[in-house]
Design a protein around this motif. Structure first.
Motif, short mmCIF file in Angstrom:
data_model
loop_
_atom_site.label_atom_id
_atom_site.label_comp_id
_atom_site.label_asym_id
_atom_site.label_seq_id
_atom_site.Cartn_x
_atom_site.Cartn_y
_atom_site.Cartn_z
N GLU A 114 -5.90 -0.96 -5.85
CA GLU A 114 -6.21 -2.30 -5.33
C GLU A 114 -6.12 -2.33 -3.81
N LEU A 115 -5.15 -1.61 -3.26
CA LEU A 115 -5.08 -1.53 -1.79
C LEU A 115 -6.36 -0.92 -1.24
N ASN A 116 -6.81 0.13 -1.91
CA ASN A 116 -8.02 0.79 -1.44
C ASN A 116 -9.25 -0.09 -1.66
N ALA A 148 -3.86 -1.57 5.58
CA ALA A 148 -3.98 -0.98 4.24
C ALA A 148 -3.87 0.53 4.35
N LEU A 149 -4.57 1.08 5.35
CA LEU A 149 -4.55 2.54 5.51
C LEU A 149 -3.14 3.01 5.88
N ALA A 150 -2.42 2.19 6.66
CA ALA A 150 -1.06 2.58 7.04
C ALA A 150 -0.16 2.67 5.81
N ILE A 151 -0.31 1.70 4.90
CA ILE A 151 0.51 1.74 3.68
C ILE A 151 0.15 2.98 2.86
N LEU A 152 -1.16 3.22 2.71
CA LEU A 152 -1.58 4.38 1.92
C LEU A 152 -1.15 5.68 2.60
N GLU A 153 -1.09 5.66 3.93
CA GLU A 153 -0.65 6.86 4.65
C GLU A 153 0.82 7.13 4.38
N LYS A 154 1.61 6.03 4.39
CA LYS A 154 3.03 6.21 4.12
C LYS A 154 3.25 6.72 2.70
N ARG A 159 -4.82 9.37 5.60
CA ARG A 159 -5.31 8.04 5.96
C ARG A 159 -6.64 7.72 5.30
N LEU A 160 -7.41 8.74 5.01
CA LEU A 160 -8.73 8.48 4.44
C LEU A 160 -8.87 9.23 3.12
N LEU A 161 -8.49 10.50 3.13
CA LEU A 161 -8.61 11.34 1.95
C LEU A 161 -7.20 11.64 1.49
N TYR A 162 -6.81 11.04 0.36
CA TYR A 162 -5.38 10.98 0.05
C TYR A 162 -4.87 12.15 -0.77
N ASN A 163 -5.69 12.59 -1.75
CA ASN A 163 -5.20 13.61 -2.69
C ASN A 163 -3.85 13.19 -3.27
N TYR A 164 -3.76 11.94 -3.71
CA TYR A 164 -2.47 11.38 -4.10
C TYR A 164 -2.29 11.39 -5.62
N LEU A 178 7.99 -0.22 0.52
CA LEU A 178 6.63 -0.43 0.00
C LEU A 178 6.37 -1.90 -0.33
N LYS A 179 7.33 -2.51 -1.04
CA LYS A 179 7.11 -3.89 -1.49
C LYS A 179 7.00 -4.84 -0.30
N LYS A 180 7.86 -4.62 0.67
CA LYS A 180 7.83 -5.47 1.86
C LYS A 180 6.49 -5.32 2.60
N ASP A 181 6.07 -4.07 2.74
CA ASP A 181 4.80 -3.80 3.43
C ASP A 181 3.64 -4.49 2.73
N ILE A 182 3.63 -4.39 1.40
CA ILE A 182 2.50 -4.96 0.66
C ILE A 182 2.50 -6.48 0.78
N LYS A 183 3.69 -7.08 0.72
CA LYS A 183 3.77 -8.53 0.86
C LYS A 183 3.20 -8.96 2.20
N ALA A 184 3.59 -8.24 3.26
CA ALA A 184 3.09 -8.59 4.60
C ALA A 184 1.58 -8.39 4.66
N PHE A 185 1.12 -7.32 4.04
CA PHE A 185 -0.31 -7.01 4.08
C PHE A 185 -1.12 -8.09 3.36
N VAL A 186 -0.62 -8.51 2.19
CA VAL A 186 -1.34 -9.52 1.40
C VAL A 186 -1.45 -10.82 2.19
N LYS A 187 -0.35 -11.18 2.86
CA LYS A 187 -0.36 -12.39 3.66
C LYS A 187 -1.42 -12.29 4.77
N ARG A 188 -1.45 -11.13 5.39
CA ARG A 188 -2.39 -10.89 6.47
C ARG A 188 -3.83 -10.96 6.01
N VAL A 189 -4.09 -10.32 4.88
CA VAL A 189 -5.46 -10.30 4.35
C VAL A 189 -5.93 -11.73 4.10
#
Lengths: 385, 353
Positions: A114-116, A148-154, A159-164, A178-189
């Motif tokens: 969903e982040l992606n 979003a990319l920063a969260i996925l990077e962490k 940053r782009l190709l994750y192989n996760y 993670l949870k704090k970051d996502i909450k902040a990100f959702v608010k921002r979006v």
């Protein structure tokens, strides 16, 4: 509808036509897509798409690599939503090998996807605005995509190709904030979506440019097997997350963003404005899923524990598909019992959606062609594979 | 007006008339070059502010040297003339487009003590000479031997020629109200406090109030038409990056490309200066006789004009681009009838006076 018809009438006037190559090196073809366009003044009379400039033999490579080694290749298909590319492949292999993964892994996969998805839609809406000449919302959305990319990077290190994603788990465990970051990100979006809607989506010029342009009727969309936002904007209620809930999607409360007849805010069902609007709505739905997912994401448990050293796959074949931001992304994996797949066929959304372009472009203005191409949201890595 | 030629006479008295003419002609050029650098820097910084980024920061303090760096970058570039190009036309076009916008400066008065020329039909001259850009763009687009350039040139001709009509209606309305085509007289008839500007219906008591809506609408129409004539967003279809790569400038590189951009910024200034002259009282102080000396007039003129330039930049970074048929629709079916009505009202106001 009326506007389009009128344009076609003008084109009945006999005049010389010009064949013009849009691409492969062109600012608005989103990569190395080449459209051979025949224009009559400003009106496009014919469009012949040429693809294959970015062909990297993905399927052939898969026949020489073992099941783990294929994951990085899938990253490079649709390189702006890599997580969503990895997932159906992993699903296919897990289905074939009969591997079950823990709840934490499933929820983490939903979060990544969903982040992606938000990152992809932000990019798409941004470039769509850019193709209409609006430069400012483009940078606002890029700024947010960065988070979003920063969260996925962490999470993954890339940053782009994750192989996760990995067969049987994830490559790395979650990090504490993670949870704090996502909450902040959702608010921002959510804030940015409101801003972008005001500046771009509801802008009179933008609506005039995109509404009633490039109408893809429902039956045509079905006959071209369109999926994702392109299909949903044409009124087809098809979202794999709802229709065939894979992973843990049935545990989340979200809507499918379908534009139905009579419910459209501007334009008509299946036009460019609504294709963009579906993406804007989907960002909000993804935010909802993210909020719910971080509530139920367990802290405990090792996501890397279930990854086998060597994937043992019995003989057989399987098709698995998932809803990528661009549509239905599916892999058909055939195994002959060795650790290398015999065949790995990929069904990518961009390629299938792009097929309808010549049909809906005919008779529109040259500038509309760019808008329609942008509204289909193709990534050439995904088209050519 | 006897003071118009003040600087010319000053120089001519101590040297010869030829030298005076050359110097007076060069002064606008000396103004355009620094102005273009300031405008480019302003464009970068204003867009950066709007887009939540920093803009140029590395070249000099606050990136002040960025426009100079860009000019030097363009100077160093290879000057490419494509094989398919019609070489004489291809090489003349960038010069010609700059000639058009530079020549318009001939009638722009910066202060009551300085105008390069106090031509009697000044406003008419400015309108006519700045249309020279169409020919240059057409030449550049056609001679490039590139289909994108050709399409851009087609669009440009259709656009600029069409939008000149509502713009001319606005000029005509002002000419009727001021009863002259002489720019200095137009400005003088707006002297006094700012409510005497033609934006607010010109000179007159409270009875002129009914004409104010018409003049304001006319000003807006003129502003939008001037955007279209300068090929600025939302009317930059001529060089619409997403469709036509760079439009008529696709094949240009190096200094020739820089000339097109210098001309664009000079054109922006001319358009803004004409709005200032026609609607905002030109060099006259908004505060009546307060701060109305020759130097102050220069300051007022530049402030007013740069505010309009700022508005042009602001619009550019806010709005998307409109489509070519919508562009024509707006011009012929919206602006033209409205500007006719406004013109009638303005002419009527003149008759009633």
């Amino acid at each position: 509808m009326n506007e389009t018809k009128k344009i076609i009438e003008y084109s009945q006037i006999d005049s010389d036509r010009m064949r013009i190559n849009v691409g492969p090196q062109h600012p608005s073809t989103h990569g190395v897509f080449r459209a051979e366009v025949e224009i009559d003044g400003e009106i496009v009379t014919e469009l012949v798409p040429h693809i294959g400039y970015l062909h990297r033999c993905f399927e052939k490579h898969c026949e020489k690599r073992n099941f783990h080694q294929i994951v990085p290749y899938t990253d490079r298909l649709d390189y702006v939503s890599s997580m969503n590319n990895e997932w159906p492949y992993i699903m296919a292999v897990e289905k074939l090998a009969g591997i079950e993964v823990s709840e934490k892994v499933e929820i983490l996969r939903v979060i990544c996807a969903e982040l992606n998805r938000i990152a992809n839609h932000e990019l798409c809406v941004a470039t769509f605005g850019l193709d209409c000449g609006a430069f400012t919302p483009f940078l606002w959305l890029f700024r947010d995509r960065e988070f979003a990319l920063a969260i996925l990077e962490k999470l993954s290190g890339g940053r782009l190709l994750y192989n996760y994603f990995a067969v049987g788990g994830m490559q790395k465990d979650i990090y504490p904030e993670l949870k704090k970051d996502i909450k902040a990100f959702v608010k921002r979006v959510r804030e940015t979506v409101v801003e972008v809607n005001n500046v771009l989506t509801y802008n009179k010029i933008f609506v005039n440019r995109t509404a009633n342009v490039g109408i893809l009727p429902k039956d045509v969309a079905l006959s071209y097997a369109c999926s994702g936002p392109v299909a949903r904007a044409s009124g087809i209620d098809y979202d794999l997350r709802k229709n065939e809930p894979y992973s843990v999607y049935n545990r989340f409360d979200f809507k499918t963003s379908v534009i139905r007849e009579g419910e459209e805010r501007h334009g008509c069902v299946g036009d460019s404005w609504n294709r963009n609007w579906v993406r804007v709505l989907e960002m909000e739905e993804s935010c909802k899923i993210l909020e719910q997912a971080i509530e139920i994401l367990p802290e405990e448990g090792d996501v890397t524990a279930g990854i086998p050293k060597k994937v043992k796959v019995p003989k057989g074949e399987v098709y698995a598909h998932a809803e990528s931001p661009k549509g239905e992304m599916g892999y058909y994996v055939v195994s002959n019992g060795k650790d290398i797949p015999e065949r790995c066929r990929c069904r990518s959304a961009s390629f299938v959606n792009l097929a309808c372009l010549p049909d809906i472009v005919r008779g529109t203005m040259f500038a509309d062609m760019i808008v329609i191409l942008a509204s289909i949201d193709i990534v050439l890595g995904d088209v050519d594979r | 007006m006897e003071t118009t030629y003040y600087i010319y006479n000053l120089i001519a008295n101590s040297t010869t008339e030829l030298i005076a003419a050359v110097i007076v002609a060069i002064i606008p050029l000396l103004f355009i070059l620094p102005y273009a650098l300031v405008a480019i820097y302003g464009e970068l910084k204003i867009s950066a502010f709007m887009q939540d980024k920093l803009g140029p920061m590395r070249t000099g303090p606050y990136g002040l040297l960025q426009p100079i760096a860009e000019v030097f970058k363009l100077l160093q570039k290879e000057d490419i003339t494509p094989d398919a190009a019609d070489k004489p036309l291809f090489n003349i076009a960038p010069v010609l487009i700059f000639v058009g916008s530079y020549a318009a400066f001939a009638v722009i008065p910066f202060s009551s003590y300085f105008a390069p020329s106090g031509l009697n039909v000044g406003i008419f001259f400015a309108m006519a000479i700045s249309s020279l850009a169409v020919i240059a763009i057409m030449m550049g687009g056609w001679s490039s031997g590139n289909k994108f350039a050709l399409l851009g040139a087609f669009r440009s001709v259709a656009q600029i020629v069409s939008y000149e009509i509502p713009a001319a209606m606005a000029v005509l309305g002002i000419a009727a109200m001021a009863n002259t085509l002489n720019i200095n007289t137009i400005i003088e008839s707006q002297s006094g406090w700012f409510w005497n500007w033609f934006l607010f219906g010109g000179q007159g008591g409270i009875e002129k109030i009914w004409v104010i809506p018409f003049t304001v609408v006319m000003c807006v129409i003129y502003f939008i038409s001037s955007l279209a004539e300068c090929n600025r967003t939302p009317f930059d279809l001529v060089e619409g990056e997403s469709e036509l790569v760079a439009g008529y400038a696709t094949e240009y590189s190096g200094m020739k490309y820089a000339m097109f951009y210098l001309a664009e910024y000079a054109n922006m200034f001319v358009a803004a200066a004409l709005i200032t002259i026609l609607f905002l009282g030109g060099w006259s102080s908004p505060l009546g006789d307060i701060l109305n000396g020759p130097i102050w007039q220069l300051a007022w003129f530049v402030i007013k004009t740069m505010s309009i330039v700022f508005l042009q930049i602001w619009v550019r970074w806010t709005l998307p681009r409109i489509r070519v048929d919508q562009l024509m629709f707006v011009c012929w079916k919206v602006f033209l009838p409205i500007s006719f009505v406004c013109f009638l009202a303005m002419a009527l106001a003149r008759m009633v006076q």
